[in-house]
Design an enzyme around this catalytic site. Structure first.
Site, mmCIF file in Angstrom:
data_model
loop_
_atom_site.group_PDB
_atom_site.id
_atom_site.type_symbol
_atom_site.label_atom_id
_atom_site.label_comp_id
_atom_site.label_asym_id
_atom_site.label_seq_id
_atom_site.Cartn_x
_atom_site.Cartn_y
_atom_site.Cartn_z
ATOM 1 N N PRO A 90 -34.428 -71.755 72.240
ATOM 2 C CA PRO A 90 -34.896 -72.256 73.537
ATOM 3 C C PRO A 90 -33.709 -72.750 74.370
ATOM 4 C CG PRO A 90 -36.090 -73.277 71.713
ATOM 5 C CD PRO A 90 -34.934 -72.539 71.117
ATOM 6 N N GLU A 91 -33.573 -72.212 75.580
ATOM 7 C CA GLU A 91 -32.516 -72.658 76.477
ATOM 8 C C GLU A 91 -33.119 -73.615 77.496
ATOM 9 O OE1 GLU A 91 -29.126 -71.168 76.975
ATOM 10 O OE2 GLU A 91 -29.212 -69.388 75.725
ATOM 11 N N HIS A 139 -44.924 -74.279 59.064
ATOM 12 C CA HIS A 139 -43.795 -74.834 59.817
ATOM 13 C C HIS A 139 -44.187 -75.903 60.823
ATOM 14 C CE1 HIS A 139 -41.427 -71.788 57.887
ATOM 15 N NE2 HIS A 139 -42.180 -70.826 58.384
ATOM 16 N N ARG A 185 -36.945 -72.984 61.508
ATOM 17 C CA ARG A 185 -35.575 -73.149 61.002
ATOM 18 C C ARG A 185 -35.158 -74.611 60.859
ATOM 19 N NH1 ARG A 185 -31.599 -68.855 63.588
ATOM 20 N NH2 ARG A 185 -30.333 -69.696 61.910
ATOM 21 N N ARG A 206 -7.363 -78.899 83.450
ATOM 22 C CA ARG A 206 -7.762 -78.031 82.336
ATOM 23 C C ARG A 206 -7.310 -76.604 82.583
ATOM 24 N NH1 ARG A 206 -12.447 -80.038 79.254
ATOM 25 N NH2 ARG A 206 -12.942 -82.101 80.009
#
Ligand SMILES: [Zn+2]
Length: 271
Positions: A2-3, A91, A110, A152
């Site tokens: 999931p983003e 799950h 997971r 950077r």
């Protein structure tokens, strides 16, 4: 995985089911998630009331009167609102029991997800304190990105994916946004103009908002029988499309390895 847009879609889907409701407690069937689910979770939640649901990066913060429930979906997590007596499958690790015989259920094959109790103030918690800019908020501008890039030399894609700089922009959306802004993923942040940063900030927002709009249509099914939150049609411009034509110019999309991840770009549009 999931983003950010999926987490935001989940948040939007949960709001009408949770906000304003009393909490009866919790059932923890498996506490061995990414971090142990607190043993006293049910006691802490009993008698609570949901005041709101916020998102910080990919963390969901369920605001209660005496603290906050922090939820992360990890690699494979999913939240759904189910009937309180609905039998748990393998799950289904945590249920937050709501008044009216319903439960908020975390399903996570997971087990990289997280359910934690956070005392006030939530923002001070170690998981949240160092988080970067929120890309969907107005403060996410080209100037804000340029300021964080000062001194950077890292490649711009790595920079965008650094959660201490920007939260919730994973590999997929970084690739897509760079294509949209016509910036090469390997370009050093030291060599990006303010104008290009401004384009890139807008591209990140557009990419995420586009994904959110795709998820929006599934919201009404949020509490559907299988409780599955919207999964997006994965239709991307460059991500996963090596060898296929660039939607803008027709040039073949290329892939390269960058920091252990595949990066996809158009060699003509992105220089
Ligand atoms: Zn192109």
């Amino acid at each position: 995985m999931p983003e950010l847009p999926e987490v935001e879609t989940t948040r939007l889907g949960l709001v009408p089911h949770l906000v304003g409701r009393k909490v009866r407690g919790a059932v923890v069937r498996n506490a061995a998630l990414r971090w142990p689910v607190p043993a006293d979770l049910s006691r802490r939640l009993r008698g609570e009331e949901v005041r709101g649901i916020r998102r910080r990066g990919k963390y969901l913060l369920i605001d209660l009167r005496r603290g906050h429930l922090l939820v992360h979906l990890g690699m494979s997590g999913r939240l759904s609102v189910v009937a309180g007596d609905s039998p748990a499958k393998k799950h289904d690790h945590v249920d937050v029991q709501l008044e009216g015989n319903q439960s908020l259920r975390l399903t996570d094959p997971r087990r990289f997800g997280a359910v934690l109790w956070l005392p006030e103030p939530a923002e001070g918690h170690a998981l949240l304190a160092g988080l970067g800019l929120e890309p969907l908020e107005p403060a996410f501008t080209g100037k804000a990105l340029r300021d964080r890039a000062k001194g950077r030399r890292v490649a711009v894609k790595q920079f965008l994916m650094n959660g201490r700089i920007v939260v919730g922009v994973g590999n997929i959306y970084a690739s897509e946004a760079l294509w949209r802004a016509k910036v090469h993923p390997l370009r050093s942040v030291a060599r990006i103009s303010l104008a290009a940063w401004t384009k890139l900030a807008a591209a990140v927002q557009e990419t995420l908002e586009h994904a959110l709009s795709k998820g929006g249509s599934t919201l009404r099914d949020f509490a559907a029988v299988d409780g599955r939150a919207g999964r997006y049609q994965k239709r991307f411009s460059v991500y996963g499309r090596e060898g296929k034509p660039c939607p803008r110019c027709g040039t073949k999309i290329r892939a390269l390895r960058q920091g252990q991840r595949s990066t996809f770009f158009c060699p003509k549009c992105q220089r």
